[in-house]
Design a protein around this motif. Structure first.
Motif, PDB file in Angstrom:
ATOM      1  N   GLN A  41     -41.303  67.961 -18.278  1.00 52.21           N
ATOM      2  CA  GLN A  41     -41.572  68.208 -17.195  1.00 52.21           C
ATOM      3  C   GLN A  41     -40.882  67.228 -16.121  1.00 52.21           C
ATOM      4  OE1 GLN A  41     -43.079  71.399 -14.981  1.00 52.21           O
ATOM      5  NE2 GLN A  41     -41.885  69.822 -14.241  1.00 52.21           N
ATOM      6  N   ALA A  42     -41.367  66.141 -16.596  1.00 53.56           N
ATOM      7  CA  ALA A  42     -40.552  64.721 -15.810  1.00 53.56           C
ATOM      8  C   ALA A  42     -38.796  64.935 -16.083  1.00 53.56           C
ATOM      9  CB  ALA A  42     -40.732  63.697 -15.955  1.00 53.56           C
ATOM     10  N   LEU A  43     -38.684  65.448 -16.838  1.00 53.59           N
ATOM     11  CA  LEU A  43     -36.472  65.850 -17.067  1.00 53.59           C
ATOM     12  C   LEU A  43     -36.365  66.256 -15.797  1.00 53.59           C
ATOM     13  CD1 LEU A  43     -34.156  64.883 -18.363  1.00 53.59           C
ATOM     14  CD2 LEU A  43     -34.626  66.683 -20.505  1.00 53.59           C
ATOM     15  N   ARG A  44     -37.146  67.642 -16.269  1.00 52.67           N
ATOM     16  CA  ARG A  44     -36.834  68.777 -15.466  1.00 52.67           C
ATOM     17  C   ARG A  44     -37.179  68.467 -14.064  1.00 52.67           C
ATOM     18  NH1 ARG A  44     -34.596  72.210 -12.834  1.00 52.67           N
ATOM     19  NH2 ARG A  44     -34.716  73.971 -12.606  1.00 52.67           N
ATOM     20  N   THR A  45     -38.145  67.290 -13.294  1.00 56.85           N
ATOM     21  CA  THR A  45     -37.668  67.198 -11.905  1.00 56.85           C
ATOM     22  C   THR A  45     -36.919  66.718 -11.759  1.00 56.85           C
ATOM     23  OG1 THR A  45     -40.466  67.270 -12.342  1.00 56.85           O
ATOM     24  CG2 THR A  45     -39.116  66.024 -10.736  1.00 56.85           C
ATOM     25  N   PRO A  89     -29.992  58.286 -15.093  1.00 56.54           N
ATOM     26  CA  PRO A  89     -31.235  58.751 -16.001  1.00 56.54           C
ATOM     27  C   PRO A  89     -31.859  59.791 -16.750  1.00 56.54           C
ATOM     28  CG  PRO A  89     -31.121  58.485 -13.442  1.00 56.54           C
ATOM     29  CD  PRO A  89     -30.033  58.011 -13.967  1.00 56.54           C
ATOM     30  N   ILE A  90     -30.667  60.780 -16.269  1.00 57.78           N
ATOM     31  CA  ILE A  90     -31.305  62.242 -16.620  1.00 57.78           C
ATOM     32  C   ILE A  90     -30.670  61.652 -18.081  1.00 57.78           C
ATOM     33  CG2 ILE A  90     -31.319  64.109 -16.620  1.00 57.78           C
ATOM     34  CD1 ILE A  90     -30.834  64.378 -14.037  1.00 57.78           C
ATOM     35  N   LYS A  91     -28.827  61.582 -18.285  1.00 61.40           N
ATOM     36  CA  LYS A  91     -29.030  61.036 -19.425  1.00 61.40           C
ATOM     37  C   LYS A  91     -30.109  60.077 -21.002  1.00 61.40           C
ATOM     38  CE  LYS A  91     -24.075  61.967 -18.070  1.00 61.40           C
ATOM     39  NZ  LYS A  91     -22.687  61.428 -18.001  1.00 61.40           N
ATOM     40  N   LYS A  92     -30.274  58.895 -20.062  1.00 62.88           N
ATOM     41  CA  LYS A  92     -31.393  58.610 -20.727  1.00 62.88           C
ATOM     42  C   LYS A  92     -32.094  58.674 -21.498  1.00 62.88           C
ATOM     43  CE  LYS A  92     -32.401  54.257 -22.597  1.00 62.88           C
ATOM     44  NZ  LYS A  92     -32.765  53.209 -21.277  1.00 62.88           N
ATOM     45  N   LEU A  93     -33.202  59.688 -20.317  1.00 65.31           N
ATOM     46  CA  LEU A  93     -34.552  60.457 -20.713  1.00 65.31           C
ATOM     47  C   LEU A  93     -33.997  61.841 -21.996  1.00 65.31           C
ATOM     48  CD1 LEU A  93     -37.327  60.666 -20.339  1.00 65.31           C
ATOM     49  CD2 LEU A  93     -37.273  61.922 -18.361  1.00 65.31           C
ATOM     50  N   ILE A  94     -33.142  62.120 -21.708  1.00 65.92           N
ATOM     51  CA  ILE A  94     -32.953  63.060 -22.833  1.00 65.92           C
ATOM     52  C   ILE A  94     -31.980  62.809 -24.025  1.00 65.92           C
ATOM     53  CG2 ILE A  94     -30.306  64.714 -23.878  1.00 65.92           C
ATOM     54  CD1 ILE A  94     -30.496  65.519 -20.611  1.00 65.92           C
ATOM     55  N   TRP A 130     -26.449  71.291 -17.908  1.00 66.04           N
ATOM     56  CA  TRP A 130     -26.784  69.962 -19.407  1.00 66.04           C
ATOM     57  C   TRP A 130     -26.939  71.047 -20.532  1.00 66.04           C
ATOM     58  CZ3 TRP A 130     -27.016  65.280 -17.937  1.00 66.04           C
ATOM     59  CH2 TRP A 130     -26.966  65.003 -16.664  1.00 66.04           C
ATOM     60  N   ARG A 131     -26.881  71.973 -20.650  1.00 67.21           N
ATOM     61  CA  ARG A 131     -26.534  72.724 -21.654  1.00 67.21           C
ATOM     62  C   ARG A 131     -25.648  72.022 -22.800  1.00 67.21           C
ATOM     63  NH1 ARG A 131     -27.851  78.514 -23.661  1.00 67.21           N
ATOM     64  NH2 ARG A 131     -26.900  78.790 -25.668  1.00 67.21           N
ATOM     65  N   GLU A 132     -24.037  72.193 -21.983  1.00 63.60           N
ATOM     66  CA  GLU A 132     -22.774  71.495 -22.669  1.00 63.60           C
ATOM     67  C   GLU A 132     -23.186  70.830 -22.733  1.00 63.60           C
ATOM     68  OE1 GLU A 132     -20.971  73.661 -23.842  1.00 63.60           O
ATOM     69  OE2 GLU A 132     -22.119  75.637 -22.544  1.00 63.60           O
ATOM     70  N   TYR A 133     -23.417  69.277 -21.612  1.00 66.86           N
ATOM     71  CA  TYR A 133     -23.415  68.289 -22.103  1.00 66.86           C
ATOM     72  C   TYR A 133     -24.175  67.524 -23.396  1.00 66.86           C
ATOM     73  CZ  TYR A 133     -25.391  63.143 -22.065  1.00 66.86           C
ATOM     74  OH  TYR A 133     -25.595  62.176 -22.740  1.00 66.86           O
ATOM     75  N   HIS A 143     -25.189  65.471 -28.265  1.00 68.00           N
ATOM     76  CA  HIS A 143     -26.196  65.684 -29.030  1.00 68.00           C
ATOM     77  C   HIS A 143     -26.167  66.159 -29.936  1.00 68.00           C
ATOM     78  CE1 HIS A 143     -27.735  62.121 -26.807  1.00 68.00           C
ATOM     79  NE2 HIS A 143     -27.470  62.490 -25.538  1.00 68.00           N
ATOM     80  N   GLY A 144     -25.027  66.867 -30.492  1.00 72.24           N
ATOM     81  CA  GLY A 144     -25.009  68.235 -31.071  1.00 72.24           C
ATOM     82  C   GLY A 144     -25.525  67.564 -32.955  1.00 72.24           C
ATOM     83  N   ASN A 145     -25.533  66.783 -32.807  1.00 72.30           N
ATOM     84  CA  ASN A 145     -26.677  65.721 -34.549  1.00 72.30           C
ATOM     85  C   ASN A 145     -27.421  66.371 -34.337  1.00 72.30           C
ATOM     86  OD1 ASN A 145     -23.892  65.620 -36.201  1.00 72.30           O
ATOM     87  ND2 ASN A 145     -24.021  63.550 -35.793  1.00 72.30           N
ATOM     88  N   ASP A 146     -28.046  65.675 -32.949  1.00 74.80           N
ATOM     89  CA  ASP A 146     -29.658  65.441 -33.245  1.00 74.80           C
ATOM     90  C   ASP A 146     -29.655  67.179 -32.556  1.00 74.80           C
ATOM     91  OD1 ASP A 146     -29.906  62.775 -32.910  1.00 74.80           O
ATOM     92  OD2 ASP A 146     -29.338  63.258 -30.590  1.00 74.80           O
ATOM     93  N   VAL A 147     -29.259  68.357 -32.555  1.00 72.06           N
ATOM     94  CA  VAL A 147     -29.725  69.469 -31.775  1.00 72.06           C
ATOM     95  C   VAL A 147     -29.865  70.160 -33.501  1.00 72.06           C
ATOM     96  CG1 VAL A 147     -29.160  71.403 -30.728  1.00 72.06           C
ATOM     97  CG2 VAL A 147     -28.689  69.609 -29.711  1.00 72.06           C
ATOM     98  N   GLN A 148     -28.484  69.910 -34.335  1.00 73.65           N
ATOM     99  CA  GLN A 148     -29.330  70.449 -35.190  1.00 73.65           C
ATOM    100  C   GLN A 148     -29.933  70.216 -36.214  1.00 73.65           C
ATOM    101  OE1 GLN A 148     -26.586  72.297 -37.133  1.00 73.65           O
ATOM    102  NE2 GLN A 148     -24.706  72.610 -36.107  1.00 73.65           N
TER     103      GLN A 148
END
Length: 575
Positions: free
Chosen positions: A304-308, A338-343, A506-509, A514-519
């Motif tokens: 929720q914090a990230l979405r905000t 900060p968004i990228k850092k939190l992701i 952000w989906r494309e980002y 972070h492809g390996n993390d998503v895998q």
């Protein structure tokens, strides 16, 4: 003198009373004033018509009956008996069904007592097939008498003098209020069934009667759901929630909405509400979400914090402050960093922020421990039953909570309460009181975390008893399985990807950076990760090595990881 409340019947225990009765609603100041006014009337010269207009009509309105509502009144109802005609003064209806009647009488007696003939006339109306009312009320302007014809027609079940209406109105309300009369009718049905069963002589007939009742209950389910949709459109709950968000402060929203699961659209609604409330510079919002030192939080909080943050940046707002661990913000800087850092932190289980990671690990462990305790200790699971009874008795019958209420559901929601409370205590214990502003003591946090993991391992054993007990208490139906979160399933990564997958940029980002993390998150079982990767939901993916899972979730302790993982997968069938 205190008026004794009427007792129409005695329940076997408090549960039956709570489940099959409603708490009377409090009167408004205007209703209280109306009763005060009525109580002062001199009715000695009133005709029967006067009694109806000046006494009965306003009392009925205060009880909650009105035309063009679910709880209506019908006056001068015409009834046929053989070739004769009857006209009943009032019948009170709930959804067009009559449940009690009231007869007005002229003031003509010295003692405050109705004659046998007057009661017999009312009883004749009550037993008519078009009425079939158990509760019969007589009123002559000086007194209300309520008879339960199934129990006694010699002594009233309740009696209230009009001059004492303000202090004794609850006696009428607990019997004749719309919901009270509705639930009285339900208790009446149970009472009739009990009388029949008390006279049964053949044991097998009890099962046959039970089967017949169950068939009627099952046949009624479709109608019940249809009734609910008619009286409570699904949009009502969402509208009430949005209205509550608009009125709440930023801190109130963070303290409540951030800790519970939300749909992706729900995350967006909360985020938009918070951004709209934020002052220029956004310090009030950012500090409420991200204090300098770790606070109580869980996976849903992070998402929720990230979405905000994303909503804040999308609207072109600038933040004048951001905590150091998220990248200190400078005036005029955009929100991208900060968004990228939190992701990055969210998709790697906060490995780079060990203090916050410890809180997230403990929050997940606290929820798992609460569920284990609820399964293995009978008294803990009783809380759900008690809460269900309270909702049934005290909440408005049209409230969405009534539709959603089950003992098992309350127990599962109670896990959030337990986890929140335990995590709050954990953070408090880890705040070093001798350091400036209570700096978080990571060593203490890791010690407490290890103690909690070992307690969980000890309670679970091989897991067989846990699963048998859990099944017996009906606590298995969770959308997000508590047992696997932060054990062998990256719940934080999954929930964050659910928040990002429908935001194209952000989906494309995430996919590009972070492809390996998503895998890895997909290999844990995340459907959101598979959707982002374009992988079929039933595709077989390579299992994550135990050493990697142990590092991610348990600080590298492979033995602890395998013990908990195996116990939570040990769903042996009951013997």
């Amino acid at each position: 003198m205190t008026t004794k409340r009427p007792q129409i019947e005695t329940a076997a225990d408090i549960r039956e009373l709570l489940l099959h009765s409603k708490a009377p609603r409090p009167l408004t100041p205007e209703q209280t004033a109306e009763l005060e006014r009525i109580s002062k009337y001199d009715v000695s010269t009133y005709s029967e018509e006067d009694v109806r207009a000046e006494i009965i009509d306003p009392v009925i309105r205060v009880l909650g009956y009105a035309k063009e509502t679910y709880f209506s009144t019908q006056r001068e109802k015409h009834l046929k008996v053989a070739d004769g005609d009857l006209f009943i003064d009032y019948r009170m209806t709930l959804w067009s069904q009559a449940f009690w009647i009231i007869e007005a009488k002229k003031v003509k007696r010295k003692p405050l007592k109705f004659t046998a003939a007057e009661l017999q006339q009312a009883l004749l109306y009550a037993v008519h097939p078009e009425i079939d009312a158990a509760l019969v009320v007589l009123c002559d302007g000086r007194v209300f008498e309520v008879y339960d014809r199934d129990e006694s027609v010699t002594k009233p079940a309740a009696r209230v003098e009009v001059k004492k209406l303000p202090e004794q109105f609850h006696v009428l309300q607990v019997l004749l209020g719309p919901w009270q009369a509705w639930f009285f009718q339900k208790r009446r049905a149970l009472r009739v069934a009990s009388r029949v069963l008390q006279l049964e002589m053949t044991p097998g007939r009890i099962e046959e009667f039970s089967d017949a009742m169950q068939r009627r209950v099952q046949d009624a389910r479709t109608k019940v759901y249809d009734n609910w949709r008619k009286v409570k459109p699904s949009t009502d709950q969402d509208a009430q929630w949005r209205s509550a968000l608009e009125q709440a402060s930023i801190r109130d929203v963070v303290a409540t909405e951030f800790f519970s699961a939300q749909t992706a659209p729900g995350l967006g609604v909360v985020a938009k509400s918070l951004v709209d409330k934020a002052k220029p510079g956004g310090f009030d919002l950012m500090y409420a979400m991200f204090p300098d030192h770790p606070r109580n939080l869980n996976d849903h909080y992070v998402a929720q914090a990230l979405r905000t943050l994303i909503e804040f940046g999308k609207l072109g707002r600038e933040a004048s402050w951001m905590p150091a661990w998220l990248g200190a913000q400078h005036p005029g800087a955009d929100m991208e960093a900060p968004i990228k850092k939190l992701i990055a932190l969210s998709l790697t289980a906060f490995l780079a922020a060990p203090e916050f990671r410890a809180v997230l690990q403990f929050a997940a462990c606290a929820r798992r421990l609460s569920k284990v305790s609820m399964a293995l200790i009978p008294t803990i699971s009783q809380m759900g039953h008690i809460r269900h009874q309270q909702v049934r008795h005290f909440f408005d019958e049209f409230d969405y909570a009534q539709f959603m209420s089950t003992p098992e559901g309350h127990n599962l929601r109670q896990l959030d309460v337990h986890a929140h409370f335990l995590t709050e205590r954990f953070v408090h214990q880890c705040a070093d009181k001798h350091q400036f502003r209570g700096r978080f003591n990571l060593n203490r946090a890791q010690t407490l975390l290890n103690d909690s993991w070992n307690a969980e391992r000890l309670l679970l054993g091989d897991g067989a008893d846990y699963w048998r007990s859990l099944d017996g208490r009906g606590l298995g139906g969770e959308v997000y399985s508590t047992e696997h979160n932060w054990v062998d399933y990256d719940s934080l990564g999954h929930i964050v990807l659910c928040a990002l997958k429908d935001i194209p940029d952000w989906r494309e980002y995430v996919l590009a950076n972070h492809g390996n993390d998503v895998q890895r998150i997909a290999a844990c079982g995340s459907w959101a990760a598979r959707e982002i990767l374009g992988i079929a939901q039933d595709a077989q993916l390579q299992r994550i090595p135990d050493t990697e899972s142990a590092k991610l979730f348990f600080g590298g302790d492979v033995a602890l990881f395998t013990a908990l993982r195996d116990a939570y997968w040990n769903r042996k069938p009951r013997t």
